[in-house]
Design an enzyme around this catalytic site. Sequence first.
Site, PDB file in Angstrom:
ATOM      1  N   THR A 121       0.852  -1.186   0.000  1.00 26.40           N
ATOM      2  CA  THR A 121       0.000   0.000   0.000  1.00 26.40           C
ATOM      3  C   THR A 121       0.890   1.237   0.000  1.00 26.40           C
ATOM      4  O   THR A 121       1.630   1.478   0.956  1.00 26.40           O
ATOM      5  CB  THR A 121      -0.917   0.009   1.225  1.00 26.40           C
ATOM      6  OG1 THR A 121      -1.691  -1.206   1.232  1.00 26.40           O
ATOM      7  CG2 THR A 121      -1.850   1.208   1.199  1.00 26.40           C
ATOM      8  N   PHE A 152      -6.311  -6.654  -0.951  1.00 28.15           N
ATOM      9  CA  PHE A 152      -7.479  -6.406  -0.113  1.00 28.15           C
ATOM     10  C   PHE A 152      -7.722  -7.578   0.828  1.00 28.15           C
ATOM     11  O   PHE A 152      -8.862  -7.949   1.104  1.00 28.15           O
ATOM     12  CB  PHE A 152      -8.715  -6.161  -0.984  1.00 28.15           C
ATOM     13  CG  PHE A 152      -8.553  -5.021  -1.951  1.00 28.15           C
ATOM     14  CD1 PHE A 152      -8.765  -3.711  -1.557  1.00 28.15           C
ATOM     15  CD2 PHE A 152      -8.150  -5.256  -3.264  1.00 28.15           C
ATOM     16  CE1 PHE A 152      -8.603  -2.653  -2.449  1.00 28.15           C
ATOM     17  CE2 PHE A 152      -7.986  -4.204  -4.168  1.00 28.15           C
ATOM     18  CZ  PHE A 152      -8.209  -2.902  -3.752  1.00 28.15           C
ATOM     19  N   ASN A 208     -10.183   1.256   2.211  1.00 29.82           N
ATOM     20  CA  ASN A 208      -9.956   1.150   3.647  1.00 29.82           C
ATOM     21  C   ASN A 208     -10.544   2.338   4.408  1.00 29.82           C
ATOM     22  O   ASN A 208     -11.083   2.194   5.505  1.00 29.82           O
ATOM     23  CB  ASN A 208      -8.465   1.016   3.946  1.00 29.82           C
ATOM     24  CG  ASN A 208      -7.973  -0.411   3.752  1.00 29.82           C
ATOM     25  OD1 ASN A 208      -8.761  -1.314   3.512  1.00 29.82           O
ATOM     26  ND2 ASN A 208      -6.681  -0.622   3.846  1.00 29.82           N
ATOM     27  N   PHE A 249     -19.496  -4.423   8.515  1.00 35.20           N
ATOM     28  CA  PHE A 249     -18.788  -3.333   9.189  1.00 35.20           C
ATOM     29  C   PHE A 249     -19.735  -2.408   9.951  1.00 35.20           C
ATOM     30  O   PHE A 249     -19.457  -1.232  10.129  1.00 35.20           O
ATOM     31  CB  PHE A 249     -17.933  -2.532   8.193  1.00 35.20           C
ATOM     32  CG  PHE A 249     -16.726  -3.286   7.723  1.00 35.20           C
ATOM     33  CD1 PHE A 249     -15.505  -3.127   8.343  1.00 35.20           C
ATOM     34  CD2 PHE A 249     -16.823  -4.181   6.678  1.00 35.20           C
ATOM     35  CE1 PHE A 249     -14.397  -3.847   7.928  1.00 35.20           C
ATOM     36  CE2 PHE A 249     -15.721  -4.910   6.250  1.00 35.20           C
ATOM     37  CZ  PHE A 249     -14.499  -4.748   6.882  1.00 35.20           C
ATOM     38  N   GLY A 253     -18.421  -1.360  18.586  1.00 32.54           N
ATOM     39  CA  GLY A 253     -17.437  -1.914  19.503  1.00 32.54           C
ATOM     40  C   GLY A 253     -16.441  -0.866  19.960  1.00 32.54           C
ATOM     41  O   GLY A 253     -16.781   0.305  20.135  1.00 32.54           O
ATOM     42  N   GLY A 257      -8.546  -1.639  14.489  1.00 31.89           N
ATOM     43  CA  GLY A 257      -7.103  -1.726  14.751  1.00 31.89           C
ATOM     44  C   GLY A 257      -6.441  -2.478  13.621  1.00 31.89           C
ATOM     45  O   GLY A 257      -6.951  -2.520  12.500  1.00 31.89           O
ATOM     46  N   CYS A 260      -3.737  -2.239   8.848  1.00 38.69           N
ATOM     47  CA  CYS A 260      -4.183  -1.489   7.662  1.00 38.69           C
ATOM     48  C   CYS A 260      -4.968  -0.228   7.974  1.00 38.69           C
ATOM     49  O   CYS A 260      -4.538   0.872   7.625  1.00 38.69           O
ATOM     50  CB  CYS A 260      -5.010  -2.404   6.760  1.00 38.69           C
ATOM     51  SG  CYS A 260      -4.062  -3.722   5.979  1.00 38.69           S
ATOM     52  N   LYS A 320      -8.347  -8.655  16.014  1.00 40.02           N
ATOM     53  CA  LYS A 320      -9.539  -9.350  15.542  1.00 40.02           C
ATOM     54  C   LYS A 320      -9.298 -10.841  15.737  1.00 40.02           C
ATOM     55  O   LYS A 320      -8.155 -11.271  15.934  1.00 40.02           O
ATOM     56  CB  LYS A 320      -9.826  -9.030  14.067  1.00 40.02           C
ATOM     57  CG  LYS A 320      -8.723  -9.486  13.112  1.00 40.02           C
ATOM     58  CD  LYS A 320      -9.038  -9.159  11.659  1.00 40.02           C
ATOM     59  CE  LYS A 320     -10.107 -10.038  11.103  1.00 40.02           C
ATOM     60  NZ  LYS A 320     -10.288  -9.852   9.641  1.00 40.02           N
TER      61      LYS A 320
END
Length: 441
Positions: A121, A152, A208, A249, A253, A257, A260, A320
Site C-alpha cells: 500500500t 485487499f 480502507n 462493518f 465496539g 485496529g 491497515c 480481531k
Amino acid sequence: MKIAVFGTGYVGLVTGVCFAEIGYNVTCFDIEETKIDTLSKGKSPIFEPGLEEMLRRNLANGRLSFTNDGKAACRNADYFFISVGTPEKEDGSANLEYLEGAIAEIGSNLNKDAILVIKSTVPVGTNERVKDKLKAIITGELRVSVVSNPEFLREGSGILDTFHADRIVIGADDQESGRAVARLYEPFDLPILQTDVRSAELIKYAANAFLATKISFINEIANLCEHMGADIGDVAKGIGMDHRIGSQFLNAGIGYGGSCFPKDTKALEKLTESCDYDFKILRSVIEVNSRQKQQLFYKAKELFGSLHGKRVAVLGLAFKPHTDDIREAPAMELIARLLDEQADISVYDPAASGKVSQVFGSSLYYAENADAAIKGADAVFIMTEWPEITEYDLARYRLLMRQPIIFDGRNCYDVAKAEAAGIAYVSVGRKAVNVQVSLKR
C-alpha cells in the site's frame, strides 16, 4: 513462469503461497535470515488458518522456495511482486524505506526483461517514482514495466480472500503489461478491474477509508444509543437491511485496529495535506476511533473510582479473531492504561499471547484459557470476539470471578441473558444491566 515475491509479511507470504498453489514457480525473498530459515522448514511465522499446510505442500512439490539472497531471488524471474511493509512514520505518512530497498535489490540483480508489480500500500504517485528509480539503477537495455496491484486481504481469511476476492485491481499505464498481469490471475477466475496506475493506488486507500468510516459511524450511533436508551444491535440491523448500506462493518465496539485501517487512514490524511485538500470526514473518522478505544476504560473508572490493586482480566488481545496480529489492537492500549492504574492484570488469547509477552513481559499473567484468566477477577474486559470467548458459558463468570462485572467491547453476549445470569454487564451501545454506568467521554 517464475514469480519472485519480495517481502514475507502477511501479504507477501499469503500471495506467494497461493501463487504456488495454482502452479506457478515462486521464490519468496526477505532480508530477515531467521524468518527465511523458519519458512524453509515449513513453519509459518504468522497465525493464519490453512496457511502452514499450504506452505508445506508447495515446499514439498518444489514450486515454492525462500531465500535472503537477492541474486538468487531475481534470477530469471518474469514477475516481481513487492509486498514489503509501508509502516507509519511519526507524522502519519507512509514509510517507503523497505520499498526502496526492494527496488534497489531488484534493479541491481535483474538479468532479463520483467514486470514489477507493487502490492504494498503506497501513496499515489509511488509507482511512477519507482519506475524512475529503476531506470536510474538498471544498466544495459533491460526493460521493466511497473504495475500497481493493491491487495485487499483480511487477516484471518487471507487464503479465502485470495481465491474468492471481490475483485483484482490492476493499474498500468502500459496496457500490455497490465494485460500480462491480468493473465497471471486468470486461473483464479475472479473479476478484474484494469485502471491507470494512480487510480489503482487510490482505490486501496479509498476502500480502507470507507470501511473505517462505516466502523466509526456505527460507533458514534452506538454512543448515541447509550444516551437515548436505544439498542445498537437493533439500529444496526435496521439500517443494514437497506441494500444501499449493507450489514458489513456495522458491528459497534471499541474501534478498528490492525496493520491497515489505522495506518492507511493516517497516510491518506497526510496525502490530502500534500495537495492542500481538507478531508474533513476522514479526520473525524480517525478522531472517533481514537476516542472509542478508550470508552470501556473510562466506564470502568466511573464504576470503580480507582482500578489500583484490582484484579482485572483481559480476554482477547489480537485486533480481531483468527490472527495473532496485535498492531493497533485496542487491547494493547487498554493494558497500558490498566498498568498505569497499577491493576493486577491477567490476559488470555488463543493466538496472540506470545506477541503480547514480547511487549509487556512479566508485568502480566498469561493464562492458558479463559477460566484461568478470570479466576478471582474483579472485572473482565472483552476485547476480541474469539469463538472461545463468545461461546463461553456466562455462568462461569459468576462461579470464578470475585465479583462478576464484564465490560464487553465486542457485544459478545445477549444483554437479557447476562441480566438473568446476575452479571453486571456493560457493553457498547446497549443498556448496562445490574450496574449503573454512563458514557463518560
